[in-house]
Design an enzyme around this catalytic site. Structure first.
Site, short mmCIF file in Angstrom:
data_model
loop_
_atom_site.label_atom_id
_atom_site.label_comp_id
_atom_site.label_asym_id
_atom_site.label_seq_id
_atom_site.Cartn_x
_atom_site.Cartn_y
_atom_site.Cartn_z
N CYS A 87 38.57 35.83 12.15
CA CYS A 87 39.21 37.03 12.69
C CYS A 87 40.69 36.68 12.81
O CYS A 87 41.03 35.58 13.28
CB CYS A 87 38.64 37.37 14.07
SG CYS A 87 39.62 38.58 15.00
N THR A 115 37.50 42.17 9.65
CA THR A 115 36.48 43.19 9.85
C THR A 115 36.68 44.36 8.88
O THR A 115 35.75 44.77 8.18
CB THR A 115 36.53 43.72 11.31
OG1 THR A 115 36.61 42.61 12.20
CG2 THR A 115 35.33 44.56 11.63
N CYS A 162 42.91 42.00 8.26
CA CYS A 162 41.86 42.10 9.27
C CYS A 162 40.54 41.80 8.58
O CYS A 162 40.18 42.49 7.60
CB CYS A 162 41.85 43.52 9.84
SG CYS A 162 40.40 43.87 10.84
N1 DGL Z 1 41.79 41.06 13.66
C1 DGL Z 1 40.58 41.62 13.26
C2 DGL Z 1 39.72 40.78 12.37
O1 DGL Z 1 40.27 39.97 11.66
C3 DGL Z 1 39.89 42.64 14.09
C4 DGL Z 1 39.48 42.30 15.46
C5 DGL Z 1 38.98 43.53 16.15
O2 DGL Z 1 39.73 44.50 16.20
O3 DGL Z 1 37.83 43.53 16.57
O4 DGL Z 1 38.53 40.91 12.33
#
Ligand code: DGL
Length: 244
Positions: free
Chosen positions: A174, A71, A69
């Site tokens: 993301c 984030t 992820c």
């Molecule tokens: N899949 C995630 C990322 O790569 C998080 C997206 C989210 O939950 O806001 O940032």
């Protein structure tokens, strides 16, 4: 065992690349859909959430953790690496790949608010800035993808991405976004996509060799924090295989 987590099914786009290269290990994938989206959460909230997940995965026997992820990686990786003894592999937006392959090209970086506002992202961006790059904060998009709202996703992309017509490179910052590549193409045409999953695979291979993690019987375990059976179905659909 290797533990992988994301705020939902987005990290499966990373996991499927890992499996192509490293099939001879056992894995546990933790989909934290109960706390989705991560993108708008505060630093304190994300630290608490991710610390609990890593704690759980470590007590489950994971010898390596993969943050699938962007984030959570951008905001929490330093804290988690200080806190835990296990090696932590963390994804980042593949902006360096643009620099390596098509540095002059008109570029668009798509990511969550949390990622784009993080110090880690700012460092990365300034290091590889090609002075031909737009950055767009996709508020709510990961959430729509998590919920598989296909009609709303199409509308969102048409409304928000049309102004970027003419870009050559798109950095998918993301892990949910690789799931909608075809839809992005419908709006922006034949663009080149970059995502951080290959970087994760390289890092993971290196860590496996550094700690001499021995191959084990292939096994995949899936856990979803909201405990919805639809999540397992989507997980299997994206991975194209059935799991425990
Ligand atoms: N899949 C995630 C990322 O790569 C998080 C997206 C989210 O939950 O806001 O940032």
């Amino acid at each position: 065992m290797i533990g992988i987590f994301d705020s939902g099914i987005g990290g499966v786009t990373v996991f499927r690349e890992i499996l192509k290269k490293l099939p001879n290990y056992s894995y546990i994938y933790y989909s934290d859909s109960k706390n989705n989206p991560y993108g708008d959460k505060t630093y304190e909230e994300l630290i608490e959430i991710t610390e609990n997940i890593v704690d759980y995965l470590v007590s489950y026997g994971c010898k390596i953790i993969v943050i699938a992820c962007n984030t959570a990686s951008a905001i929490c990786k330093d804290y988690l690496r200080d806190k835990f003894d296990v090696p932590i592999v963390a994804i980042e937006p593949a902006y360096k790949m643009v620099n390596d392959t098509n540095p002059q090209g008109k570029t668009l970086i798509l990511a969550t608010k949390g990622t784009l506002e993080s110090e880690k992202f700012q460092e990365l961006y300034h290091k590889y800035d090609n002075h031909n790059t737009s950055i767009y904060e996709c508020v709510g998009l990961a959430d729509l993808i998590e919920q598989n709202k296909t009609v709303e996703i199409d509308e969102y992309l048409k409304q928000h991405l049309t102004p970027f017509m003419g870009v050559e490179n798109i950095v998918l910052g993301c892990t949910h976004y690789p799931l909608i590549i075809d839809k992005i193409k419908q709006v922006l045409g034949d663009v080149k996509f970059y995502d951080g999953s290959l970087g994760v695979v390289h890092q993971l291979e290196k860590v496996i060799s550094d700690i001499s993690l021995q191959p084990s019987e292939f096994n995949i375990k899936f856990i979803d924090s909201s405990n919805k059976s639809i999540k397992k179905e989507r997980f299997e659909e994206i991975l194209e295989r059935r799991v425990n």
